[in-house]
Design a protein around this motif. Structure first.
Motif, PDB file in Angstrom:
ATOM      1  N   SER A  87      48.363 110.168  51.206  1.00 17.42           N
ATOM      2  CA  SER A  87      49.705 110.712  50.994  1.00 17.42           C
ATOM      3  C   SER A  87      49.639 112.091  50.343  1.00 17.42           C
ATOM      4  O   SER A  87      48.655 112.443  49.698  1.00 17.42           O
ATOM      5  CB  SER A  87      50.538 109.775  50.118  1.00 17.42           C
ATOM      6  OG  SER A  87      50.042 109.758  48.795  1.00 17.42           O
ATOM      7  N   LEU A  88      50.716 112.836  50.534  1.00 20.10           N
ATOM      8  CA  LEU A  88      50.904 114.140  49.922  1.00 20.10           C
ATOM      9  C   LEU A  88      52.299 114.173  49.328  1.00 20.10           C
ATOM     10  O   LEU A  88      53.274 113.809  49.994  1.00 20.10           O
ATOM     11  CB  LEU A  88      50.777 115.269  50.956  1.00 20.10           C
ATOM     12  CG  LEU A  88      51.380 116.628  50.553  1.00 20.10           C
ATOM     13  CD1 LEU A  88      50.508 117.314  49.514  1.00 20.10           C
ATOM     14  CD2 LEU A  88      51.579 117.512  51.754  1.00 20.10           C
ATOM     15  N   VAL A 106      59.760 118.391  47.545  1.00 23.72           N
ATOM     16  CA  VAL A 106      60.143 118.948  48.850  1.00 23.72           C
ATOM     17  C   VAL A 106      59.442 118.241  50.002  1.00 23.72           C
ATOM     18  O   VAL A 106      59.823 118.424  51.158  1.00 23.72           O
ATOM     19  CB  VAL A 106      59.876 120.474  48.922  1.00 23.72           C
ATOM     20  CG1 VAL A 106      60.800 121.212  47.960  1.00 23.72           C
ATOM     21  CG2 VAL A 106      58.419 120.809  48.661  1.00 23.72           C
ATOM     22  N   ALA A 107      58.429 117.433  49.695  1.00 22.66           N
ATOM     23  CA  ALA A 107      57.751 116.664  50.741  1.00 22.66           C
ATOM     24  C   ALA A 107      57.049 115.468  50.123  1.00 22.66           C
ATOM     25  O   ALA A 107      56.478 115.565  49.039  1.00 22.66           O
ATOM     26  CB  ALA A 107      56.725 117.530  51.475  1.00 22.66           C
ATOM     27  N   HIS A 108      57.142 114.342  50.833  1.00 21.20           N
ATOM     28  CA  HIS A 108      56.352 113.153  50.500  1.00 21.20           C
ATOM     29  C   HIS A 108      56.044 112.486  51.832  1.00 21.20           C
ATOM     30  O   HIS A 108      56.907 111.872  52.448  1.00 21.20           O
ATOM     31  CB  HIS A 108      57.103 112.205  49.572  1.00 21.20           C
ATOM     32  CG  HIS A 108      56.276 111.031  49.166  1.00 21.20           C
ATOM     33  ND1 HIS A 108      56.800 109.956  48.526  1.00 21.20           N
ATOM     34  CD2 HIS A 108      54.950 110.774  49.301  1.00 21.20           C
ATOM     35  CE1 HIS A 108      55.850 109.068  48.277  1.00 21.20           C
ATOM     36  NE2 HIS A 108      54.719 109.549  48.752  1.00 21.20           N
ATOM     37  N   VAL A 109      54.819 112.681  52.293  1.00 22.70           N
ATOM     38  CA  VAL A 109      54.403 112.155  53.591  1.00 22.70           C
ATOM     39  C   VAL A 109      53.158 111.304  53.424  1.00 22.70           C
ATOM     40  O   VAL A 109      52.392 111.469  52.469  1.00 22.70           O
ATOM     41  CB  VAL A 109      54.138 113.291  54.610  1.00 22.70           C
ATOM     42  CG1 VAL A 109      55.418 114.050  54.916  1.00 22.70           C
ATOM     43  CG2 VAL A 109      53.053 114.235  54.122  1.00 22.70           C
ATOM     44  N   THR A 110      52.975 110.378  54.376  1.00 23.98           N
ATOM     45  CA  THR A 110      51.800 109.503  54.355  1.00 23.98           C
ATOM     46  C   THR A 110      51.171 109.453  55.740  1.00 23.98           C
ATOM     47  O   THR A 110      51.826 109.733  56.754  1.00 23.98           O
ATOM     48  CB  THR A 110      52.172 108.064  53.921  1.00 23.98           C
ATOM     49  OG1 THR A 110      53.122 107.538  54.843  1.00 23.98           O
ATOM     50  CG2 THR A 110      52.743 108.038  52.515  1.00 23.98           C
ATOM     51  N   GLY A 111      49.882 109.104  55.754  1.00 20.88           N
ATOM     52  CA  GLY A 111      49.161 108.893  57.003  1.00 20.88           C
ATOM     53  C   GLY A 111      49.205 110.087  57.931  1.00 20.88           C
ATOM     54  O   GLY A 111      48.830 111.200  57.570  1.00 20.88           O
ATOM     55  N   GLU A 136      51.906 111.455  59.183  1.00 20.15           N
ATOM     56  CA  GLU A 136      53.114 112.273  59.048  1.00 20.15           C
ATOM     57  C   GLU A 136      52.712 113.679  58.603  1.00 20.15           C
ATOM     58  O   GLU A 136      51.747 113.845  57.859  1.00 20.15           O
ATOM     59  CB  GLU A 136      54.057 111.694  57.998  1.00 20.15           C
ATOM     60  CG  GLU A 136      54.665 110.354  58.344  1.00 20.15           C
ATOM     61  CD  GLU A 136      55.518 109.837  57.197  1.00 20.15           C
ATOM     62  OE1 GLU A 136      56.725 109.636  57.434  1.00 20.15           O
ATOM     63  OE2 GLU A 136      54.992 109.655  56.080  1.00 20.15           O
ATOM     64  N   ALA A 137      53.480 114.660  59.039  1.00 22.17           N
ATOM     65  CA  ALA A 137      53.182 116.053  58.683  1.00 22.17           C
ATOM     66  C   ALA A 137      54.198 116.582  57.691  1.00 22.17           C
ATOM     67  O   ALA A 137      55.402 116.343  57.831  1.00 22.17           O
ATOM     68  CB  ALA A 137      53.178 116.931  59.931  1.00 22.17           C
ATOM     69  N   ARG A 193      51.239 123.449  57.673  1.00 17.88           N
ATOM     70  CA  ARG A 193      51.470 122.063  58.118  1.00 17.88           C
ATOM     71  C   ARG A 193      50.320 121.231  57.576  1.00 17.88           C
ATOM     72  O   ARG A 193      49.162 121.500  57.893  1.00 17.88           O
ATOM     73  CB  ARG A 193      51.505 122.024  59.639  1.00 17.88           C
ATOM     74  CG  ARG A 193      51.834 120.683  60.216  1.00 17.88           C
ATOM     75  CD  ARG A 193      51.975 120.812  61.742  1.00 17.88           C
ATOM     76  NE  ARG A 193      52.636 119.675  62.304  1.00 17.88           N
ATOM     77  CZ  ARG A 193      51.996 118.607  62.756  1.00 17.88           C
ATOM     78  NH1 ARG A 193      50.685 118.536  62.716  1.00 17.88           N
ATOM     79  NH2 ARG A 193      52.693 117.588  63.245  1.00 17.88           N
ATOM     80  N   VAL A 194      50.658 120.222  56.767  1.00 20.10           N
ATOM     81  CA  VAL A 194      49.632 119.387  56.135  1.00 20.10           C
ATOM     82  C   VAL A 194      49.820 117.938  56.565  1.00 20.10           C
ATOM     83  O   VAL A 194      50.909 117.377  56.411  1.00 20.10           O
ATOM     84  CB  VAL A 194      49.694 119.488  54.599  1.00 20.10           C
ATOM     85  CG1 VAL A 194      48.583 118.670  53.969  1.00 20.10           C
ATOM     86  CG2 VAL A 194      49.628 120.943  54.146  1.00 20.10           C
ATOM     87  N   VAL A 195      48.751 117.336  57.089  1.00 20.67           N
ATOM     88  CA  VAL A 195      48.745 115.933  57.503  1.00 20.67           C
ATOM     89  C   VAL A 195      47.722 115.206  56.626  1.00 20.67           C
ATOM     90  O   VAL A 195      46.520 115.479  56.724  1.00 20.67           O
ATOM     91  CB  VAL A 195      48.385 115.796  58.999  1.00 20.67           C
ATOM     92  CG1 VAL A 195      48.333 114.320  59.410  1.00 20.67           C
ATOM     93  CG2 VAL A 195      49.359 116.584  59.861  1.00 20.67           C
ATOM     94  N   PRO A 196      48.182 114.296  55.761  1.00 20.01           N
ATOM     95  CA  PRO A 196      47.249 113.645  54.826  1.00 20.01           C
ATOM     96  C   PRO A 196      46.047 112.963  55.485  1.00 20.01           C
ATOM     97  O   PRO A 196      44.922 113.107  55.011  1.00 20.01           O
ATOM     98  CB  PRO A 196      48.135 112.627  54.099  1.00 20.01           C
ATOM     99  CG  PRO A 196      49.503 113.197  54.183  1.00 20.01           C
ATOM    100  CD  PRO A 196      49.557 113.888  55.516  1.00 20.01           C
TER     101      PRO A 196
END
Length: 187
Positions: free
Chosen positions: A141-142, A155-160, A162-163, A173-176
């Motif tokens: 996650s990020l 401003v962002a909370h993504v996992t796996g 997700e970008a 663009r960050v993909v965990p």
């Protein structure tokens, strides 16, 4: 053996003496409190190096991307070493980064989770660091915070897979899962 001062917060002068010990630990000073953490594990370092490459490629002139260990002096009693950081060239001295970076990133581990999501988050916010990211390699996650007039805003909370489409410190663009994935072995 280094003797620590009793009954008072540590100063940067105390810190300079303490951290000269080469024992494989990472030393930071936050508001006069010494924080000692163990050396990182491979997945932690994989995320650090992949994130460095992702950030460094599009870095505009006048900016540099660094990885720990590199000291950032945030105040008279605070010296931190984020896992990855972006600093303006003008803030980089021969010894350290002087003042607030543009981006500080911490990679979570079981021993740093509480510090990175609590103490460091609030300390970077107080220092007015424009962006603070926390990456958890175990849950892939990020979380990204950006400083506003009201303080940090998530401003962002993504996992796996997700970008996160981030615009600061520059468009990225960050993909965990891409940061944690080991290189595939070829036969």
């Amino acid at each position: 053996m280094v003797a620590l001062p009793q009954s008072r917060p540590l100063t940067l002068e105390d810190f300079e003496v303490i951290r000269d010990v080469d024992d494989g630990h990472r030393y930071e000073l936050i508001d006069g409190v010494l924080i000692v953490t163990p050396s990182p594990v491979p997945v932690h370092q994989r995320v650090v190096t992949k994130l460095w490459a992702l950030l460094a490629g599009p870095a505009p002139p006048g900016h540099e991307v660094f990885v720990a260990p590199l000291d950032i002096r945030l105040g008279p009693d605070t010296m931190v070493q984020p896992d990855v950081l972006v600093a303006a060239d003008s803030s980089v001295s021969d010894r350290r980064v002087e003042g607030t970076p543009l981006l500080a990133v911490e990679i979570l581990s079981p021993s740093t989770r509480h510090i990175d999501l609590g103490l460091k988050l609030s300390r970077y916010e107080a220092a007015e660091c424009p962006d603070y990211w926390v990456i958890d390699p175990h849950e892939e996650s990020l979380r990204a915070w950006h400083l506003t007039d009201q303080g940090y805003e998530l401003v962002a909370h993504v996992t796996g897979d997700e970008a996160a489409e981030l615009s600061s410190p520059w468009a990225l663009r960050v993909v965990p899962s891409a940061l944690t994935r080991a290189p595939s072995s070829s036969g």
